[in-house]
Design an enzyme around this catalytic site. Sequence first.
Site, PDB file in Angstrom:
ATOM      1  N   GLN A   1     -61.112  -8.436 -81.005  1.00  0.00           N
ATOM      2  CA  GLN A   1     -61.061  -8.955 -79.629  1.00  0.00           C
ATOM      3  C   GLN A   1     -60.724  -7.865 -78.613  1.00  0.00           C
ATOM      4  O   GLN A   1     -60.953  -8.038 -77.418  1.00  0.00           O
ATOM      5  CB  GLN A   1     -60.052 -10.111 -79.518  1.00  0.00           C
ATOM      6  CG  GLN A   1     -60.524 -11.374 -80.245  1.00  0.00           C
ATOM      7  CD  GLN A   1     -59.513 -12.490 -80.137  1.00  0.00           C
ATOM      8  OE1 GLN A   1     -58.530 -12.514 -80.861  1.00  0.00           O
ATOM      9  NE2 GLN A   1     -59.739 -13.416 -79.213  1.00  0.00           N
TER      10      GLN A   1
ATOM     11  N   HIS B   1     -62.383 -14.521 -86.724  1.00  0.00           N
ATOM     12  CA  HIS B   1     -62.771 -13.388 -85.870  1.00  0.00           C
ATOM     13  C   HIS B   1     -63.152 -12.174 -86.728  1.00  0.00           C
ATOM     14  O   HIS B   1     -64.058 -11.422 -86.375  1.00  0.00           O
ATOM     15  CB  HIS B   1     -61.621 -12.993 -84.934  1.00  0.00           C
ATOM     16  CG  HIS B   1     -61.482 -13.831 -83.702  1.00  0.00           C
ATOM     17  ND1 HIS B   1     -62.466 -13.927 -82.741  1.00  0.00           N
ATOM     18  CD2 HIS B   1     -60.462 -14.609 -83.262  1.00  0.00           C
ATOM     19  CE1 HIS B   1     -62.056 -14.720 -81.762  1.00  0.00           C
ATOM     20  NE2 HIS B   1     -60.840 -15.159 -82.052  1.00  0.00           N
TER      21      HIS B   1
ATOM     22  N   GLY C   1     -52.254 -15.633 -80.756  1.00  0.00           N
ATOM     23  CA  GLY C   1     -52.819 -14.805 -81.818  1.00  0.00           C
ATOM     24  C   GLY C   1     -53.867 -13.878 -81.239  1.00  0.00           C
ATOM     25  O   GLY C   1     -54.370 -14.109 -80.141  1.00  0.00           O
TER      26      GLY C   1
ATOM     27  N   HIS D   1     -58.103 -19.234 -87.628  1.00  0.00           N
ATOM     28  CA  HIS D   1     -58.853 -18.902 -86.404  1.00  0.00           C
ATOM     29  C   HIS D   1     -59.015 -17.381 -86.292  1.00  0.00           C
ATOM     30  O   HIS D   1     -60.110 -16.881 -86.021  1.00  0.00           O
ATOM     31  CB  HIS D   1     -58.096 -19.484 -85.199  1.00  0.00           C
ATOM     32  CG  HIS D   1     -58.629 -19.091 -83.847  1.00  0.00           C
ATOM     33  ND1 HIS D   1     -59.149 -19.996 -82.955  1.00  0.00           N
ATOM     34  CD2 HIS D   1     -58.701 -17.884 -83.218  1.00  0.00           C
ATOM     35  CE1 HIS D   1     -59.527 -19.369 -81.851  1.00  0.00           C
ATOM     36  NE2 HIS D   1     -59.269 -18.073 -81.983  1.00  0.00           N
ATOM     37  N   GLU D   2     -57.913 -16.658 -86.534  1.00  0.00           N
ATOM     38  CA  GLU D   2     -57.965 -15.189 -86.427  1.00  0.00           C
ATOM     39  C   GLU D   2     -58.831 -14.594 -87.534  1.00  0.00           C
ATOM     40  O   GLU D   2     -59.563 -13.630 -87.315  1.00  0.00           O
ATOM     41  CB  GLU D   2     -56.557 -14.581 -86.484  1.00  0.00           C
ATOM     42  CG  GLU D   2     -55.564 -15.086 -85.455  1.00  0.00           C
ATOM     43  CD  GLU D   2     -56.087 -15.103 -84.036  1.00  0.00           C
ATOM     44  OE1 GLU D   2     -57.046 -14.378 -83.729  1.00  0.00           O
ATOM     45  OE2 GLU D   2     -55.552 -15.876 -83.231  1.00  0.00           O
TER      46      GLU D   2
ATOM     47  N   CYS E   1     -59.483 -20.019 -77.249  1.00  0.00           N
ATOM     48  CA  CYS E   1     -59.656 -18.635 -77.691  1.00  0.00           C
ATOM     49  C   CYS E   1     -59.698 -17.724 -76.472  1.00  0.00           C
ATOM     50  O   CYS E   1     -60.388 -18.030 -75.497  1.00  0.00           O
ATOM     51  CB  CYS E   1     -60.953 -18.500 -78.491  1.00  0.00           C
ATOM     52  SG  CYS E   1     -61.234 -16.829 -79.104  1.00  0.00           S
ATOM     53  N   LEU E   2     -58.968 -16.629 -76.552  1.00  0.00           N
ATOM     54  CA  LEU E   2     -58.932 -15.693 -75.424  1.00  0.00           C
ATOM     55  C   LEU E   2     -60.306 -15.091 -75.158  1.00  0.00           C
ATOM     56  O   LEU E   2     -60.567 -14.625 -74.048  1.00  0.00           O
ATOM     57  CB  LEU E   2     -57.905 -14.579 -75.710  1.00  0.00           C
ATOM     58  CG  LEU E   2     -56.457 -15.071 -75.820  1.00  0.00           C
ATOM     59  CD1 LEU E   2     -55.542 -13.947 -76.273  1.00  0.00           C
ATOM     60  CD2 LEU E   2     -55.980 -15.652 -74.496  1.00  0.00           C
TER      61      LEU E   2
HETATM   62  O1  GNR Z   1     -53.969 -18.395 -77.842  1.00  0.00           O
HETATM   63  C1  GNR Z   1     -54.608 -19.009 -78.709  1.00  0.00           C
HETATM   64  N1  GNR Z   1     -54.306 -20.313 -78.957  1.00  0.00           N
HETATM   65  C2  GNR Z   1     -54.799 -21.013 -80.036  1.00  0.00           C
HETATM   66  C3  GNR Z   1     -54.631 -22.403 -80.056  1.00  0.00           C
HETATM   67  C4  GNR Z   1     -55.079 -23.147 -81.115  1.00  0.00           C
HETATM   68  C5  GNR Z   1     -55.691 -22.539 -82.182  1.00  0.00           C
HETATM   69  C6  GNR Z   1     -55.891 -21.156 -82.174  1.00  0.00           C
HETATM   70  C7  GNR Z   1     -55.437 -20.415 -81.119  1.00  0.00           C
HETATM   71  S1  GNR Z   1     -55.639 -18.677 -81.127  1.00  0.00           S
HETATM   72  C8  GNR Z   1     -55.708 -18.325 -79.430  1.00  0.00           C
HETATM   73  C9  GNR Z   1     -55.717 -16.826 -79.193  1.00  0.00           C
HETATM   74  C10 GNR Z   1     -56.997 -16.248 -79.744  1.00  0.00           C
HETATM   75  O2  GNR Z   1     -58.065 -16.324 -79.221  1.00  0.00           O
HETATM   76  N2  GNR Z   1     -56.926 -15.671 -80.912  1.00  0.00           N
HETATM   77  O3  GNR Z   1     -58.026 -15.175 -81.506  1.00  0.00           O
HETATM   78 NI    NI Z   2     -59.653 -16.414 -80.771  1.00  0.00          NI
END
Ligand code: GNR
Ligand code: NI
Length: 192
Positions: A53, A163, A48, A159-160, A117-118
Amino acid sequence: MAIREILEVPDPRLKTVSVPVEPDEFNDELKKLVEDMFETMYDAPGIGLAAIQVGVPKRVLVIDLQPEDPDADPVECDHDHGDGAHTHPATKNDPRVFINPVIIEPAEELSTYQEGCLSVPDIFADVDRPATCKVKYQDLDGNHHEENLEGLLATCLQHEMDHLEGILFIDHLSRLKRGMALKKLKKLRQAA
Ligand code: GNR
Ligand code: NI
């Protein structure tokens, strides 16, 4: 298409509250942003990515729970299209775009996933979130949709969406655990 730079902690831009995409902004520039976001996410690789980001404070996110694994062996196609034997990538992509997403019905039941998270590279921690949720959002043409999400897709969307509010998954941890995660990240960076 272009791979864009992914912002990492402690970049203050990650704390921005993103603004909605306005009706007159469903245009080629938005399509280009989404294309670049997919390319950046697949390259990372991640499942995601929120626009902030890559430094764009708009309420746009992309998700693909099944990114193509470029290292996986291609598989023989099991049917004949009249063009002889051929292969496909091992996994099928499932690219999803959510613009101006709003959660209308989070479940009371929680589920726990180990998140990463990236923007917080190489740190992983368990986060509890509503197990399912109903989301309304717009697609690239500005059309409105509603959908019930569950499993990893529900988790990833939340999660997104965090952000978009300037919130990172480590903000859901206790102060102690967040401190430990950030210390570990600092150490990993020094070693690199
Ligand atoms: O790549 C991602 N893996 C992930 C694993 C578990 C819960 C959420 C994520 S999102 C993350 C990519 C990212 O940072 N998205 O904002
Ligand atoms: Ni993230």
